[in-house]
Design an enzyme around this catalytic site. Sequence first.
Site, PDB file in Angstrom:
ATOM      1  N   ASP A 161     -47.219   8.231  28.482  1.00 55.92           N
ATOM      2  CA  ASP A 161     -48.551   8.736  28.805  1.00 55.92           C
ATOM      3  C   ASP A 161     -49.640   7.711  28.508  1.00 55.92           C
ATOM      4  O   ASP A 161     -50.801   7.924  28.843  1.00 55.92           O
ATOM      5  CB  ASP A 161     -48.844  10.026  28.020  1.00 55.92           C
ATOM      6  CG  ASP A 161     -48.225  11.248  28.684  1.00 55.92           C
ATOM      7  OD1 ASP A 161     -47.807  11.128  29.841  1.00 55.92           O
ATOM      8  OD2 ASP A 161     -48.169  12.314  28.040  1.00 55.92           O
ATOM      9  N   GLY A 219     -11.952  23.550  -5.997  1.00 55.59           N
ATOM     10  CA  GLY A 219     -10.917  22.688  -5.436  1.00 55.59           C
ATOM     11  C   GLY A 219     -10.475  23.228  -4.094  1.00 55.59           C
ATOM     12  O   GLY A 219     -10.895  24.312  -3.664  1.00 55.59           O
ATOM     13  N   SER A 230      -8.218  24.837  -1.034  1.00 59.21           N
ATOM     14  CA  SER A 230      -7.305  25.977  -0.945  1.00 59.21           C
ATOM     15  C   SER A 230      -5.886  25.481  -1.236  1.00 59.21           C
ATOM     16  O   SER A 230      -5.446  24.469  -0.698  1.00 59.21           O
ATOM     17  CB  SER A 230      -7.365  26.578   0.465  1.00 59.21           C
ATOM     18  OG  SER A 230      -6.446  27.639   0.601  1.00 59.21           O
ATOM     19  N   SER A 267     -50.018   3.924  23.357  1.00 62.11           N
ATOM     20  CA  SER A 267     -50.146   2.591  22.760  1.00 62.11           C
ATOM     21  C   SER A 267     -51.163   1.746  23.510  1.00 62.11           C
ATOM     22  O   SER A 267     -51.924   0.979  22.900  1.00 62.11           O
ATOM     23  CB  SER A 267     -48.786   1.890  22.748  1.00 62.11           C
ATOM     24  OG  SER A 267     -47.860   2.603  21.955  1.00 62.11           O
ATOM     25  N   ASN A 323     -55.126  10.543  31.147  1.00 64.56           N
ATOM     26  CA  ASN A 323     -55.037   9.086  31.292  1.00 64.56           C
ATOM     27  C   ASN A 323     -54.536   8.696  32.688  1.00 64.56           C
ATOM     28  O   ASN A 323     -54.048   9.522  33.449  1.00 64.56           O
ATOM     29  CB  ASN A 323     -54.104   8.538  30.210  1.00 64.56           C
ATOM     30  CG  ASN A 323     -54.200   7.044  30.055  1.00 64.56           C
ATOM     31  OD1 ASN A 323     -55.196   6.428  30.433  1.00 64.56           O
ATOM     32  ND2 ASN A 323     -53.156   6.438  29.501  1.00 64.56           N
ATOM     33  N   SER A 325     -15.711  26.725  -3.124  1.00 60.36           N
ATOM     34  CA  SER A 325     -17.098  26.259  -3.307  1.00 60.36           C
ATOM     35  C   SER A 325     -17.229  24.785  -2.917  1.00 60.36           C
ATOM     36  O   SER A 325     -17.409  23.933  -3.778  1.00 60.36           O
ATOM     37  CB  SER A 325     -17.571  26.497  -4.740  1.00 60.36           C
ATOM     38  OG  SER A 325     -16.652  26.038  -5.698  1.00 60.36           O
ATOM     39  N   MET A 332     -56.222   7.716  35.247  1.00 65.50           N
ATOM     40  CA  MET A 332     -57.010   8.246  36.347  1.00 65.50           C
ATOM     41  C   MET A 332     -57.109   7.248  37.488  1.00 65.50           C
ATOM     42  O   MET A 332     -57.302   7.631  38.649  1.00 65.50           O
ATOM     43  CB  MET A 332     -58.413   8.635  35.854  1.00 65.50           C
ATOM     44  CG  MET A 332     -58.458   9.875  34.956  1.00 65.50           C
ATOM     45  SD  MET A 332     -57.901  11.394  35.784  1.00 65.50           S
ATOM     46  CE  MET A 332     -59.117  11.544  37.095  1.00 65.50           C
TER      47      MET A 332
END
Length: 637
Positions: A42, A475, A477, A45, A172, A549, A174
Site C-alpha cells: 500500500d 513419567g 505411560s 515505507s 495512496n 503430566s 492517487m
Amino acid sequence: MTVATNPAYITETLIAEDIDAYLVKHQHKTMLRFITCGSVDDGKSTLIGRLLYDSKMIFEDQLATLENDSKMHGTQGQGIDFALLVDGLAAEREQGITIDVAYRFFATDKRKFIVADTPGHEQYTRNMVTGASTADLAVILIDARQGVLTQTRRHSYLVNLLGIKNIVLAVNKMDLVGYSAERFYEIVSEYSHFAKQIGMKSFLPIPISGLAGDNIVTRSENTAWYQGPTLLGHLEDAPITVARMQDAPFRMAVQWVNRPNLDFRGFAGLIGSGSIAPGDAIRILPSGKTTTVKSIVTYGGNLDRAVAGQSVTLTFNDEVDCSRGDVITTADAPCEVADQFEATLVWMGEAEMLPGRPYLLKMGTQTLTATVTEPKYEVNVNTLEHLTSDTLKLNAIGVVNISTDRAIPFDSYANNPDLGGFILIDRATNATIAAGMVHFALRRSQNIHWQALDVDRTAHAAIKNQQPKVVWFTGLSGSGKSTIANIVEKKLHAMGKHTFLLDGDNVRHGLNRDLGFTDADRVENIRRVGEVARLMTDAGLIVLTAFISPFQAERRLVRDMMDAGEFMEVYVDTPLEVAESRDVKGLYKKARAGNLKNFTGIDSPYEAPEAPELTVNTTALTAEEAAELVIAAILAS
C-alpha cells in the site's frame, strides 16, 4: 552551511554552533508517535521515506546511498525509491516488503515525530501490534487501485482495539487512478461502513501519492477537489495522548523505592495519568492505605506540580507500606482492585493458547502469574463474527476471562492504557506470547472472599503428627508410576501415616470424566488434580499422585500452589522403547496404529523434569527398590 539555510538536507559539515542551535530549537517541542499500517504494497515505507526526505532529515551520505540503492533495488525509471530509507533488512529490500517494525525520527519547525512502519503481511500482525502499542495516531494506507482489503480491516480493527483515537485514512497512489475524486470517495464510503461496524468514531481521509508527494507536505494541484489538510499539516496539529491523560484521575505505578540513605525514602515512577501536588491526598493500592504527598522530587529539583508523562519521586507525610508494583492514586478516585478480568487478547505465540496453563502477566511495573480460565469467543476481523473457540492461535484475536494469583490494581484499557494493557509471557522461554486489554473485573472476583477458619491446615497436620506433602510421580505411560506410588502408599500406611493416592486413570472416571487428551484438556486435568491435592494437604495428608503430566508448565503450576517444601516431584525415568515394550494396557499399539490420537510419546510430547527432587530409573531398579528411595526422601524432608 547552517541547518536554517540548508535547502535540501542536513549535512555532515555542521559546525558545533549549528548543532547546539538545532538541539535548543527542538528541545521543548512536543513529540507525536504514529504508525503507518495497511495491506502489503500500500506504500507505507514510501510514504515515510517521502516524509523524511521532504522534512530535510536525510544526511548527505544517506542520500548518496539511497540513490545507489534505488538503482539496484528500486522501481525502474522512478528515480529515488523512498521506501529504501525504511526497509532496513536485506530480506525486505530483496522482496520489496516490510517484515519488522522500523522506527524513524524526524522533525519540523512545529513538532518532533517518531514513526513506526509496520508490516502488512498477516503473519506479522504481532509486529504491527507492537508498533501500535505506544502510538498517538495511526495512518492507515489504502492503495487507490485495490480499495479496502482484508489487512486493511484487520489493522483498522487492531488500531481501534488499541484505543488510538486519531486515525488518518491515507488513500495512496492517487496518481495511478488519475487523481479520481470519484474513486477516492468510493473508498471512503466503503471504509466508513466498516468503521461504524467496529465502533471507530471518526477518521480523516486524505488523498495522497507517496511517490509523487501529493498532499504529503504541500497541497497538490492534482486534487483541487480536496479541501482538507495535508498529511504533515495534520500530524503537526494532532493531539497527543499524554496531553489527554493529564485530565484523568492521578495514577502512578511504583517502579522502585528510592532509598539513597536513612533520611530519605521516596517512591519513583512515571505518572501515567492526572496530576499531583504536595499536600494532595493519595491512596496506595492494593493495600488501600491513605496518606498525603510531602514533596515531588526530580533530578532538577523539587516541583510544585507534576503531570502525566513526567518521571518523579514522591515522598509521603506518613510512614505507609508501598513497594514496586503498587499503584499510587488520588484518594477520592482510586482504580479498581481484582484478581479476575474479562480482556481481549491478541495471540502472538507460535504455540496455541492453552486455558489453565500458567503464564506470566506483566502490567505496568508488576509481574505475576495468570491463567486464561475461559475463552469466550474469537473475533473474525473480516466479518466481525464471534466464533466459538477453546483456544487462540497465532495472530488470533479473542475475548477471554483471566485469573491472576493475587488481586492487582487496574483500570479498563479504554480509560487508561498504562493500567489496563498487559502482556503474557511464556514462563519457559520468556517470550511474549500475547498482548491484552482489560475490559472490566468479573463480579465473582469481588464477591468471593476467603473465609477465616478456626481449625487451619497447621492444626490438621499437627493432629496427624506429619508434614503435609504432595509427592508427584511423572513419567511416560508404562513407566511404572502407579505401581511405585501404590507400594509407597502401602508402606506409609503401615507406618501410621495418613495418605491418599490420586491416580490418573481413576480420576478420569469421575472428577475429570469430561476431559479428553488434547493439550488443552491435559492442562485442565492437571489443574483440577492440583487443586484437589492442595485441599488434601490442607487436611494434613500426604498426597501421592501418579499422572503422566507431560508439560513442565502444569507441574510448575501445581508446585506453585503448595507451600515451600510441600511439593516433591518424582521423575520415573523410563525410556520410550522400554515403556512401549511393557504396554500393559495396549495403548502404545493403538497409538502406533493411528487409533489413539494425542498419545504422549507418540504424537504428543513429554517434557522431562529439569530439576526433580528425585529421579528413579525403572530399568535399573525394581518397583520395590524405587519405592524405598521415595519413602526415604519423604521422611527426610
